[in-house]
Design an enzyme around this catalytic site. Structure first.
Site, short mmCIF file in Angstrom:
data_model
loop_
_atom_site.label_atom_id
_atom_site.label_comp_id
_atom_site.label_asym_id
_atom_site.label_seq_id
_atom_site.Cartn_x
_atom_site.Cartn_y
_atom_site.Cartn_z
N GLN A 631 0.95 -1.05 -0.08
CA GLN A 631 0.00 0.00 0.10
C GLN A 631 1.01 1.27 -0.01
O GLN A 631 0.52 2.19 -0.59
CB GLN A 631 -0.91 0.01 1.26
CG GLN A 631 -2.18 -0.98 0.96
CD GLN A 631 -3.25 -0.57 -0.01
OE1 GLN A 631 -3.63 0.42 -0.04
NE2 GLN A 631 -3.13 -1.26 -1.05
N GLU A 698 -4.15 5.38 1.95
CA GLU A 698 -4.08 6.67 1.39
C GLU A 698 -3.25 7.59 1.93
O GLU A 698 -2.34 8.45 1.31
CB GLU A 698 -5.61 7.44 1.54
CG GLU A 698 -6.58 6.73 1.21
CD GLU A 698 -7.85 7.10 0.97
OE1 GLU A 698 -8.00 7.91 0.18
OE2 GLU A 698 -8.75 6.42 1.39
MO1 MOS Z 1 -10.26 6.23 -1.52
S1 MOS Z 1 -10.91 8.06 -2.38
O1 MOS Z 1 -11.69 5.42 -1.80
O2 MOS Z 1 -9.06 5.79 -2.31
#
Ligand code: MOS
Length: 732
Positions: A631, A698
């Protein structure tokens, strides 16, 4: 760690990996119910106006064509009442054109080729007016209602009289997600019941959306998405193909499949909004921040308000007594934007983390040192303590591994042959959310375990996460665990977004496993001489697919023996986890990371290459080191694209996207990606959730574009504030 590190040797492999590489994982467009017709979308060629006529005669004459569906014959959907300017786009509901390449009809045929050819023969006449897609001057055309958070301290006064200040504007263009799997829906009506195979990040949210649109009970809609080939936010909201396929299937009385082409994906669908940000920073001569002013605007559509938070990062990342932030949106005649990987945060961080670098250079202070001088030990916005925050350790370990101390403050000091070398760094942060979720865990007499949740796995490794937690929770080998997910009829799960599925569904699985132990004890307690009679749940230990009373190994009984003794084929527990909101609210909760990047720039040809990245992350407990490493790499790759290559180009004369394909929209390829090292700084967090895991999909992207731009400054002395940093901007 790198991929070949011993640290990763014992981490579980991706449980769905084999099915994926063998082509056995069935993606949405691969579902083919009997009698299915192929639908091909017709899109508008104007961006604003009205359809005055649709001539389908020629298309309908073609062999294999069954029907053309447009606003003229589509079933009327139930659309939520919303004020003008706040209306989500519902396809085929009217003659209005709101954006270029709007889906306006679908041709149904026996084969894909027949449908596609016939779609080219549908003749549309429009009455058209001038559309605006120009992202320049968005502050000037922004809606007056800005999202303003009350000032902290007196930012304007302090900035006006500060000793040291910088001021700059940063711009980010439209970007498309471009997942490998194209958006697709296969819709099947059986009586009043609808089953859709749909590319979605949330099966149950999608089911509710479709049910409401067709005015049917939620229990009559089933949404299936067992494999999702990347989404990154692109499938957080239903795409137009979902309703179009469902309407068409209803009208024609047969299953219908609608799949975007790559071109359609990049024109009819959402994207990261274009943004402009203005930052002002003030400090004393030692670099102690005294004021941060961060204003942002990004685009929305003419028909709807989409807003993501760009400026929040400036309120929380550094200790600073005086902060002003405001944010607004500007309407453009484009499809509504969508959340895209680290939405808001990565855009905001590009501005703030570039600005910090500018301030550091002005002060001739090392940019890492500047960040440490402004380190927030408690949340500067709320004053609350962090539930955990090992960011300082990320800075320390990351910079050491990278060799940051060799960096020169002055640009153009490091060279490798014809290449100018630069080092840059930035900080990343991401909220560590958790939502209530359910999971069912079943232990079968043959020793296998079934875990079930409606959650999706859009690629981050959710299948593996769930299997890992259940294997650990029950003490069984991971090979014996099957995780069934991606079906709205399975136990409730939130959609997969915001890097929160592990925290949410993982917690539900962990707790369900504990409950299953208690359940086995309760079953056994009904038999004569059971050691589990009147034993409190907290004293039941689950290990090796067995239970025992804490501290009494002689009481150990295997699940299998308990099932056999009670003549049971299996035992299952359905558990819903809750979020400890009251406890959580006493803390500031976030994950953090530090990124260190080396770039090489050839100014003669304007090429910047990322040579090395060290990404140090503090994200609570790491459930699967291999998945987490992957990730973090994904975040870097995305950041390289955002910094150097990715831009959706729009021809403002027609408000039309010019590069809706992978030839014109440049995502990084293997040759663009260097060695990426990841460090996970141990972080114990008893507050965030019972797993102690913060989620990190993220997070790994947030600081990267700024770190790359900062490294390019260090290499060249050019401060580039407009993404992506393409050769034209770099050429000497
Ligand atoms: Mo998140 S915007 O679902 O990568």
């Amino acid at each position: 760690m790198s991929f070949y590190d011993d640290d990763l040797k014992d981490a579980p492999d991706r449980v769905d990996g084999r099915a994926k590489v063998m082509g056995k994982a069935k993606y949405i467009a691969e579902h083919k119910p009997a009698g299915m017709l192929y639908g091909y979308l017709v899109q508008s060629t104007i961006a604003k106006g009205t359809i005055t006529a649709i001539d389908t005669a020629e298309a309908e004459k073609q062999p294999g064509v069954r029907l053309v569906v447009s606003h003229k014959n589509a079933p009327k959907l139930t659309i939520p009442e919303r004020p003008v300017g706040a209306r989500p786009f519902y396809p085929l509901m009217s003659a209005d054109i709101l954006f270029n390449a709007q889906p306006i009809a679908v041709v149904l045929a026996d084969s894909f080729e027949e449908a596609r050819y016939a779609a080219s023969l549908v003749k549309i006449t429009y009455s058209s007016s001038k559309a605006d897609s120009d992202t320049r001057g968005m502050f000037e055309k922004a809606l007056p209602e800005a999202r303003v958070t009350p000032d902290r301290g007196k930012p304007l006064e302090v900035f006006a009289t500060a000793e040291v200040k910088i001021e700059a504007e940063y711009t980010i263009p439209f970007e498309h997600h471009h997942p490998m799997e194209l958006h697709a829906t296969v819709a099947v009506w059986e009586g009043g019941k609808l089953t859709v195979y749909d590319k979605t990040q949330g099966t149950q949210g999608t089911a509710g959306y479709v049910a409401a649109a067709f005015g049917i009970d939620r229990t009559n809609v089933r949404v299936v998405a067992p494999f999702v080939g990347g989404a990154f936010g692109a499938a957080l909201r239903p795409g137009p193909q979902l309703l179009i396929a469902s309407m068409a299937a209803k009208l024609v009385g047969k299953p219908v499949k609608v799949v975007y082409s790559r071109r359609q994906l990049a024109t009819a669908h959402g994207y990261r909004p274009a943004s402009t940000q203005r930052i002002k920073l003030a400090s004393d001569k030692q670099g102690k921040l005294s004021a941060i002013i961060h204003e942002a605007v990004h685009n929305t559509s003419s028909h709807e308000i989409f807003s993501e938070g760009l400026v929040g990062i400036s309120r929380s990342l550094y200790a600073c007594p005086n902060v002003k932030t405001s944010q607004t949106v500007a309407r453009l005649d484009m499809q509504t934007p969508l959340w895209m990987r680290a939405p808001g945060a990565v855009s905001g961080a590009f501005a703030l983390e570039s600005a910090l670098d500018e301030l550091a250079y002005k002060l001739k202070i090392d940019p890492l040192e500047l960040r440490i001088r402004n380190y927030a030990e408690t949340d500067p916005e709320s004053g609350k303590p962090f539930s955990s925050k090992e960011l300082k350790e990320c800075y320390r370990q990351g910079s050491e591994k990278f060799g940051w101390s060799k960096r020169k403050i002055e640009p153009r000091m490091m060279k490798d042959g014809r290449w100018l070398i630069g080092y840059g760094m930035a900080t990343g942060t991401w909220f560590a959310g958790q939502s209530p979720a359910s999971a069912r865990v079943t232990f079968r007499a043959n020793g296998t375990v079934l875990v079930e949740s409606a959650a999706t796995d859009i690629g981050p490794g959710t299948y593996t996460m769930g299997a890992t937690i259940a294997a650990q929770g029950l003490g069984v080998p991971i090979e014996r665990v099957t995780f069934a997910l991606g079906d709205s009829e399975l136990p409730p799960s939130p959609g997969q977004g915001g890097s929160t599925i592990t925290s949410s569904v993982g917690t539900a699985i962990k707790e369900a496993c504990e409950k299953l132990g208690t359940e086995f004890a309760a079953v056994d307690a009904k038999t004569d001489g059971s050691p589990f009679k009147d034993v409190a749940a907290a004293d039941i230990v689950v290990e090796n697919a067995s239970i025992m009373v804490k501290g009494k190994p002689e009481t150990k009984k295997s699940f299998a023996d308990i099932l056999t003794a009670n003549n049971l084929p299996q035992l299952a527990v359905l558990h819903r986890s809750t979020v400890a909101t009251a406890e959580r609210s006493k803390y500031s909760i976030a994950s953090h990371g530090a990124q260190f990047v080396e770039v090489a720039v050839d100014e003669e040809i304007g090429v910047a290459r990322v040579r090395r990245v060290v990404q140090a992350t503090a994200a609570g407990k790491i459930i699967n080191p291999k998945g987490a490493h992957s990730q973090e790499i994904g975040g870097v790759v995305w950041g390289v694209g955002m910094a150097l290559t990715e831009v959706t180009e729009v021809d403002d004369r027609y408000a039309r996207i010019m590069n809706p394909n992978l030839a014109g929209y440049h995502v990084p390829v293997n040759a663009d990606i260097p060695e990426i090292e990841t460090i996970f700084v141990p972080e114990e967090d008893k507050i965030v959730n019972p797993l102690g895991a913060k989620g990190l999909g993220e997070l790994g992207l947030v600081g990267i574009p700024a770190a790359i731009a900062n490294a390019i400054f260090n290499a060249t002395g050019k401060r580039l504030r407009d993404l992506p940093i393409t050769p034209d901007k770099l050429i000497a």
